[in-house]
Design a protein around this motif. Structure first.
Motif, PDB file in Angstrom:
ATOM      1  N   ASN A   1       0.820  -1.213   0.000  1.00  0.00           N
ATOM      2  CA  ASN A   1       0.000   0.000   0.000  1.00  0.00           C
ATOM      3  C   ASN A   1       0.856   1.266   0.000  1.00  0.00           C
ATOM      4  OD1 ASN A   1       0.974  -0.437   2.550  1.00  0.00           O
ATOM      5  ND2 ASN A   1      -0.819   0.437   3.586  1.00  0.00           N
ATOM      6  N   LYS A   2       2.155   1.115  -0.085  1.00  0.00           N
ATOM      7  CA  LYS A   2       3.042   2.274  -0.121  1.00  0.00           C
ATOM      8  C   LYS A   2       3.504   2.549  -1.546  1.00  0.00           C
ATOM      9  CE  LYS A   2       5.112   2.418   4.498  1.00  0.00           C
ATOM     10  NZ  LYS A   2       4.762   3.822   4.748  1.00  0.00           N
TER      11      LYS A   2
ATOM     12  N   LYS B   1      12.572  11.535   2.374  1.00  0.00           N
ATOM     13  CA  LYS B   1      12.260  11.326   3.799  1.00  0.00           C
ATOM     14  C   LYS B   1      11.435  12.486   4.354  1.00  0.00           C
ATOM     15  CE  LYS B   1      16.088   8.241   4.975  1.00  0.00           C
ATOM     16  NZ  LYS B   1      17.336   8.043   5.759  1.00  0.00           N
ATOM     17  N   ALA B   2      11.700  13.685   3.849  1.00  0.00           N
ATOM     18  CA  ALA B   2      10.887  14.833   4.262  1.00  0.00           C
ATOM     19  C   ALA B   2       9.452  14.659   3.780  1.00  0.00           C
ATOM     20  CB  ALA B   2      11.489  16.124   3.704  1.00  0.00           C
ATOM     21  N   LEU B   3       9.284  14.058   2.600  1.00  0.00           N
ATOM     22  CA  LEU B   3       7.949  13.778   2.076  1.00  0.00           C
ATOM     23  C   LEU B   3       7.232  12.749   2.950  1.00  0.00           C
ATOM     24  CD1 LEU B   3       5.731  13.885  -0.098  1.00  0.00           C
ATOM     25  CD2 LEU B   3       7.069  12.244  -1.437  1.00  0.00           C
TER      26      LEU B   3
ATOM     27  N   SER C   1       2.887   9.424   5.099  1.00  0.00           N
ATOM     28  CA  SER C   1       3.529   8.129   5.350  1.00  0.00           C
ATOM     29  C   SER C   1       3.193   7.077   4.302  1.00  0.00           C
ATOM     30  CB  SER C   1       3.122   7.605   6.734  1.00  0.00           C
ATOM     31  OG  SER C   1       1.706   7.434   6.798  1.00  0.00           O
ATOM     32  N   SER C   2       2.335   7.406   3.334  1.00  0.00           N
ATOM     33  CA  SER C   2       2.007   6.428   2.290  1.00  0.00           C
ATOM     34  C   SER C   2       3.130   6.306   1.265  1.00  0.00           C
ATOM     35  CB  SER C   2       0.696   6.803   1.591  1.00  0.00           C
ATOM     36  OG  SER C   2       0.796   8.067   0.974  1.00  0.00           O
TER      37      SER C   2
END
Length: 691
Positions: free
Chosen positions: A22-23, A38-40, A45-46
């Protein structure tokens, strides 16, 4: 043993369950991109982050399912579309009103340092990266085309060697330093094709020029904002200000795009939805992460979702694909000195195979045969170099032209013109509407009647009549104008397919409404048959079809052998007349059918077809085969009325061939969104479109 099996099964389940289905796992090519990713994730969190060394490794990761997406430039999109990867572009970057989903590849120099683009030999050059569009494919392709760089083919030497011999020194990130040291000479210690190299990508190539290392930088139009100290080199040998990129550029090329695995439309939709709904994060800014163009180009204004049918070949277009292939000097799978003809239907393939066998020279085929389900599938094959040519009608010339193909030869129906060595009268025919003589149908009361069409998107059977109907009604509800129709190529289950009958096979018949001869009501003769057999009240065909299928020229499908041409009339606005009066009662005079091919194959196709018709044409020297006859069918490969094929003037695009009236009719029809999926894919960009 049972415990071992259970352990293995649990291990497999554990692997599957930990895979982030689901990511959206983005593939990154540098530490700066990883920081941005990582900032995104901190915002949404997807998303997930997967780092690799370069674009090729990211392409491999997406193919293997270790990552889901990455943004690539045209050169890498080309690579990603090849086997074994076969990834598809799913989302395009849009750069706003100045270029939308395209950008301009330009050559930038410091003012007063380089006289013209013809003055680059022995200079020092800065490139965005090996195989990238603006930094390599376009400029090197341009210099090869102008014969400034001398290169025969890959068997002579690699193109990289030819480039290293042309420039004094270069920075080409991604080049092999050991094999071509001059291509990495200006890069310093890092010649990698990644952001760890300060001279990689657009900003890096410009920095190479800015730092005084190189004398020319090949970048995109938005890379340089300094109009005081820099200028552009134009293809015509002149120079221009930085802001004149619309008139001074090497090429306009497709935007960067997000690629992912093919045949996963739900994932493509999810990726687009997630990217366009991120709140509190700037996808198109990289300054906070000590870099430029990280994950996406900083000049991007928005992201545009592509059609699920768009693959890398359709996205890049025939012109760009031709540029890449000229650089790679890819070997064609066509027979040496021959071409591959694309056939639609079993009957066409059978005729083509006979042509191939009888036309061989010393056992080598001059014409090889490829098969596709529809004409549009053939167009795709020609674009992809899986086939080389086929004859199509005007509407299909239009679609093929939008996809970058060109008309090479045109069918001539007047034998007298075949021997004319002077000015040739362009062959044409009349699009007409035919009804039964006893019918009360007129042009004015067509609405609500049943209709027979040669095929969706074809000239006489669709574009001309439906264009006229649209002009009269100003409505685009073509599916609702008639009570039922057979328009092969339309969406199965719609009213436009209601009157079609398929191939007639008792079981397993999936040919109903298909745009091929397997549908018995397809094409000119099929549309007339539809009318004769009471499948419709009006047939949209060309003027010669009724006499060609009646009287002494009875059709093979006419079981009673008694179709009388006097039993049919023409209808046009304000008239209902016998079929012989087509010159005064027609819907339009339209161009003849033409052979289409890729631009780089035009001369070869013309040469081979001229040789073949000298042997197998209407007056050919070998009567073992006739190119324009059709045993076991009608109008197979070519129209049977064809007397010869004549060359279309070199440089004539589809627009000039079709003429302004036809182009205007198509423009009007396209206001209703009637373009096929193929045409939509080919016209997504403004890059290669002239009309």
């Amino acid at each position: 043993m049972n415990l071992l099996l259970i352990s293995l099964m649990l291990g497999s389940l554990a692997f599957v369950s930990t895979a982030p289905t689901n990511k959206i796992r983005w593939c990154l090519k540098s530490s700066q991109e990883m920081i941005k990713c990582k900032a995104l994730i901190a915002i949404d969190s997807s998303f997930g982050c997967v780092q690799r060394q370069n674009s090729r490794e990211c392409i491999e990761a997406v193919k293997a399912g270790e990552a889901d997406a990455i943004t690539l430039d045209g050169g890498d999109i080309y690579t990603a579309g090849l086997a074994p990867y076969k990834l598809h572009p799913i989302i395009a970057e849009d750069y706003g009103p100045t270029s939308d989903t395209c950008y301009y590849a330009v050559a930038v120099v410091k003012k007063g340092t380089v006289n013209s683009i013809n003055d680059l030999k022995g200079r020092k050059s800065c490139h965005t990266g090996l195989g990238k569009s603006a930094g390599w494919n376009i400029p090197i392709g341009t210099l090869l085309a102008s014969k400034q760089i001398q290169w025969t083919d890959i068997e002579d030497k690699p193109v990289e060697k030819a480039v290293s011999e042309f420039f004094l020194a270069s920075c080409v990130p991604g080049a092999d330093r050991n094999t071509y040291p001059k291509l990495c000479q200006l890069c310093g210690s890092d010649c990698s094709r990644s952001h760890s190299n300060p001279y990689y990508d657009y900003a890096g190539a410009f920095k190479c020029l800015e730092d005084g290392l190189g004398e020319v930088a090949f970048v995109k139009h938005s890379t340089v904002s300094d109009g005081v100290h820099y200028e552009l080199l134009c293809p015509d040998g002149t120079r221009a200000p930085i802001g004149s990129y619309k008139t001074c550029h090497l090429a306009k090329v497709p935007a960067h795009a997000v690629v992912s695995r093919a045949n996963e439309p739900d994932r493509a939709t999810l990726i687009h939805k997630k990217l366009t709904s991120v709140q509190g994060f700037s996808l198109f800014s990289s300054s906070e992460y000590s870099g430029k163009d990280l994950m996406f180009k900083d000049s991007t204004k928005r992201l545009v979702k592509l059609s699920p049918t768009t693959d890398s070949f359709l996205y890049l277009g025939a012109q760009y694909m031709s540029t890449i292939r000229s650089l790679k000097r890819e070997l064609s799978s066509a027979p040496p000195g021959g071409i591959r003809w694309c056939a639609v239907s079993h009957a066409e393939r059978s005729k083509c195979d006979t042509w191939s066998t009888l036309g061989s020279v010393d056992g080598a085929a001059v014409v090889e045969c490829q098969t596709a389900l529809t004409v549009e599938d053939c167009v795709k094959k020609i674009m992809r170099r899986e086939a080389d040519a086929m004859a199509v009608d005007g509407g299909q010339v239009y679609t093929a032209g939008k996809c970058g193909l060109v008309p090479a030869m045109v069918e001539q129906y007047d034998a007298a013109q075949c021997s004319n060595t002077g000015s040739v009268s362009a062959s044409s025919y009349f699009a007409v509407a035919v009804v039964k003589r006893t019918s009360e149908v007129t042009w004015e009361n067509l609405q609500g009647k049943r209709s027979c069409h040669t095929g969706l998107g074809r000239t006489a059977g669709w574009n001309i009549p439906m264009g006229l109907i649209h002009n009269q009604t100003m409505k685009c509800d073509f599916d609702g104008f008639f009570s039922g129709s057979c328009a092969p190529g339309a969406q199965t289950g719609s009213k436009l397919c209601q009157q079609c009958i398929g191939s007639g096979r008792a079981v397993g018949d999936d040919s109903k409404c298909k745009a091929s001869a397997d549908e018995r009501y397809y094409g000119y003769n099929g549309a007339f048959r539809c009318l004769v057999e009471d499948g419709g009240d009006v047939a949209f065909i060309k003027h010669s079809i009724v006499p060609d299928n009646s009287g002494a020229n009875h059709a093979t499908w006419d079981k009673t052998l008694n179709i009388n041409p006097l039993d049919y009339n023409l209808v046009c606005p304000g008239k209902k007349v016998p079929i012989t009066q087509y010159e005064s009662c027609n819907l339009a005079k339209v161009p003849a059918h033409a052979v289409v091919t890729r631009p780089e194959m035009r001369d070869e196709v013309v040469r081979i077809l001229n040789d073949q018709q000298a042997k197998f044409g209407a007056t050919g020297t070998d009567d073992s085969f006739r190119m324009f006859d059709s045993d076991g069918g009608k109008d197979l490969l070519f129209k049977e009325k064809t007397k010869c094929l004549q060359m279309v003037e070199s440089g004539s695009g589809y627009d000039k061939f079709l003429g302004p009236s036809y182009m205007a009719a198509m423009k009007s029809l396209r206001e209703c969104g009637t373009a096929s999926d193929l045409e939509k894919s080919c016209t997504f960009h403004s890059c290669q479109q002239k009309n």
